[in-house]
Design an enzyme around this catalytic site. Structure first.
Site, short mmCIF file in Angstrom:
data_model
loop_
_atom_site.label_atom_id
_atom_site.label_comp_id
_atom_site.label_asym_id
_atom_site.label_seq_id
_atom_site.Cartn_x
_atom_site.Cartn_y
_atom_site.Cartn_z
N TYR A 78 0.78 -1.24 0.00
CA TYR A 78 0.00 0.00 0.00
C TYR A 78 0.82 1.29 0.00
O TYR A 78 0.39 2.29 -0.59
CB TYR A 78 -1.01 0.01 1.16
CG TYR A 78 -0.41 0.12 2.53
CD1 TYR A 78 -0.14 1.36 3.11
CD2 TYR A 78 -0.13 -1.01 3.29
CE1 TYR A 78 0.40 1.46 4.38
CE2 TYR A 78 0.40 -0.93 4.56
CZ TYR A 78 0.67 0.31 5.09
OH TYR A 78 1.22 0.42 6.34
N ASP A 128 -5.59 -3.28 3.40
CA ASP A 128 -4.37 -2.63 2.93
C ASP A 128 -4.14 -2.87 1.44
O ASP A 128 -3.54 -2.05 0.76
CB ASP A 128 -3.15 -3.15 3.70
CG ASP A 128 -3.12 -2.71 5.15
OD1 ASP A 128 -3.86 -1.77 5.50
OD2 ASP A 128 -2.35 -3.30 5.93
N HIS A 172 -10.65 -4.86 9.50
CA HIS A 172 -9.40 -4.41 8.88
C HIS A 172 -8.75 -5.52 8.06
O HIS A 172 -8.26 -5.29 6.95
CB HIS A 172 -8.42 -3.92 9.96
CG HIS A 172 -7.23 -3.23 9.39
ND1 HIS A 172 -7.32 -2.09 8.61
CD2 HIS A 172 -5.91 -3.52 9.46
CE1 HIS A 172 -6.12 -1.71 8.25
NE2 HIS A 172 -5.24 -2.56 8.73
N ASP A 183 -6.65 3.12 10.04
CA ASP A 183 -5.86 2.89 8.84
C ASP A 183 -6.73 2.39 7.68
O ASP A 183 -6.55 2.77 6.52
CB ASP A 183 -4.79 1.81 9.08
CG ASP A 183 -4.06 1.92 10.40
OD1 ASP A 183 -4.67 2.35 11.39
OD2 ASP A 183 -2.88 1.55 10.45
N ARG A 257 -0.12 8.52 13.18
CA ARG A 257 -0.36 8.13 11.79
C ARG A 257 -1.75 7.54 11.58
O ARG A 257 -2.33 7.70 10.50
CB ARG A 257 0.71 7.17 11.29
CG ARG A 257 0.57 6.87 9.80
CD ARG A 257 1.84 6.41 9.14
NE ARG A 257 2.18 5.04 9.44
CZ ARG A 257 3.37 4.65 9.87
NH1 ARG A 257 4.33 5.54 10.10
NH2 ARG A 257 3.62 3.38 10.10
N GLY A 260 -3.71 10.31 10.95
CA GLY A 260 -3.31 10.84 9.64
C GLY A 260 -4.00 10.12 8.51
O GLY A 260 -4.51 10.74 7.57
N TRP A 261 -4.05 8.80 8.60
CA TRP A 261 -4.76 8.01 7.58
C TRP A 261 -6.22 8.44 7.48
O TRP A 261 -6.77 8.57 6.37
CB TRP A 261 -4.73 6.52 7.93
CG TRP A 261 -3.43 5.79 7.83
CD1 TRP A 261 -2.88 4.97 8.79
CD2 TRP A 261 -2.52 5.73 6.71
NE1 TRP A 261 -1.70 4.43 8.34
CE2 TRP A 261 -1.46 4.87 7.07
CE3 TRP A 261 -2.52 6.33 5.45
CZ2 TRP A 261 -0.39 4.59 6.20
CZ3 TRP A 261 -1.46 6.06 4.59
CH2 TRP A 261 -0.41 5.21 4.97
#
Length: 417
Positions: A78, A128, A172, A183, A257, A260-261
């Site tokens: 990814y 992902d 996920h 994520d 992060r 952030g994703w």
């Protein structure tokens, strides 16, 4: 020059291209081997915009795009897609074929003539794996190769079979039952929305867009902290995981992060969601709340963000590059698109300047390095990842992780508009 034809040798050379002047490099070296000069023969001009300087640096470090993320063999990974999204935009802006060639060579290498994808396993139902589908959407629109269409259809079929929570939120991964991670919103939803915009028709289109919005709705319902507005890394609906709070199912910390994703997921999905879709109002409200929350934990001195967002003063916490780049990209794109008022630009600009001042180094060949990147972090698995504060601050730190360089390139492009 025959050694350049050997992919493993190329990788070994690329991995050595971290700046010797960077105090953050994982294994700094005082001297370059002689053969390195063949890889970095042309100096990258400081007169170019930062977006191109970083992309050219990545292309020097990783002559094949599948090498991004320090892969030793071709891998459907990814982080590659984020850097290649920057390459797409820079190619569209400059018309320089070397950028397009970098993208199309990745597609040709990773997708076989029968449409099968190197190293991809549909049965794992790993969100992902969808992110690189954006690269294929770009290449298919440009080249109309049948193999890309077949590969895209395979990736889209993963969405249909992806295991879900009781409210329809995607797990996920199949090996992480009942779990939604921040994520995953970035890994799945921009591709899902992009594919829907390009291929879907009639009622299928409306159903898909509603499904996409529902992913964000479930996240907002379960993962947001009402006190701070920050979102926890993950949620286990079953409450079975050792990292999950037995009452809420939430993981214990706010990882930079992960948030952030999530921010990038919102602004990128908005690129493909129809203007008249009622879900836009929801996403814009989520975006406003999100940006207000991250501004409150932005470091006042540097403009950057800590690895664990709300624990800036605690031992071993550090100002981290990937999350900081993602926050800057999310905010400046939101301002440029009119999703947020212009007042937010000052926070984005402060973060951008903080990255350039504190996290960027340039070596004598003009190679640009982004330092202080968290290499990886997750939850569960073997060895077990607890999601504790100590876990996040002790994960590997490295330079030039594509999960940072990619968002940095995208942020630069937004500032260069």
């Amino acid at each position: 020059m025959n050694f350049i034809k050997n992919n493993l040798t190329i990788y070994a050379l690329a991995a050595l291209c971290l700046s010797p002047f960077s105090s953050f490099a994982q294994k700094p070296s005082d001297t370059f081997p002689k053969e390195i000069s063949l890889v970095v023969k042309e100096k990258i001009s400081s007169q170019l915009p930062w977006s191109q300087r970083m992309l050219l640096s990545e292309m020097k470090r990783f002559p094949e795009a599948w090498m991004l993320d320090y892969n030793k063999n071709p891998k459907w990974s990814y982080p590659t897609a984020i850097v290649l999204e920057g390459a797409e935009r820079i190619y569209e802006k400059t018309g320089d074929k070397k950028y397009y060639n970098y993208i199309t060579k990745f597609g040709d290498t990773m997708v076989k003539e029968d449409g099968s994808i190197v190293s991809y396993d549909l049965s794992k139902y790993n969100l992902d794996m969808l992110n690189c589908g954006n690269v294929l959407l770009y290449l298919y629109q440009k080249e109309k190769k049948e193999k890309y269409l077949k590969a895209l259809q395979t990736l889209r079929s993963q969405i249909d079979g992806q295991p879900r929570t009781s409210e329809g939120g995607f797990w996920h991964k199949k090996i992480y039952p009942h779990q939604m991670w921040l994520d995953g919103l970035y890994m799945g939803e921009p591709f899902y929305a992009h594919y829907t915009q390009y291929f879907s028709k009639g009622t299928d289109t409306e159903k898909a867009y509603n499904d996409i919005i529902n992913q964000f709705d479930v996240i907002q319902k379960h993962l947001i902290d009402k006190k701070t507005g920050l979102l926890y890394h993950a949620w286990d609906e079953s409450r079975e995981q050792a990292w999950a709070n037995k009452e809420t199912g939430l993981s214990p910390n706010f990882w930079s992060r992960a948030m952030g994703w999530y921010g990038m997921a919102i602004v990128d999905v908005l690129d493909y969601l129809p203007q008249n879709h009622p879900g836009r109002i929801k996403l814009l409200s989520y975006l406003q709340s999100y940006c207000d929350a991250i501004i409150k934990v932005q470091d006042k001195e540097t403009g950057l963000w800590y690895q664990v967002l709300d624990k800036g003063g605690e031992k071993e916490n550090y100002l981290e590059a990937t999350g900081s780049s993602m926050f800057v990209y999310t905010m400046i794109k939101s301002v440029n698109k009119g999703y947020l008022s212009k007042s937010y630009k000052s926070y984005a600009k402060k973060g951008y300047k903080g990255i350039l001042k504190n996290l960027i180094t340039v070596d004598k060949n003009g190679i640009v390095n982004l330092n202080k990147c968290c290499a990886v972090a997750g939850l569960g698995g073997n060895p077990y990842r607890s999601g504790s504060y100590e876990y996040y601050v002790n994960e590997e730190i490295r330079s030039n992780d594509p999960k940072g360089t990619g968002p940095f390139i995208l942020a630069c492009l937004e500032f260069e508009k």
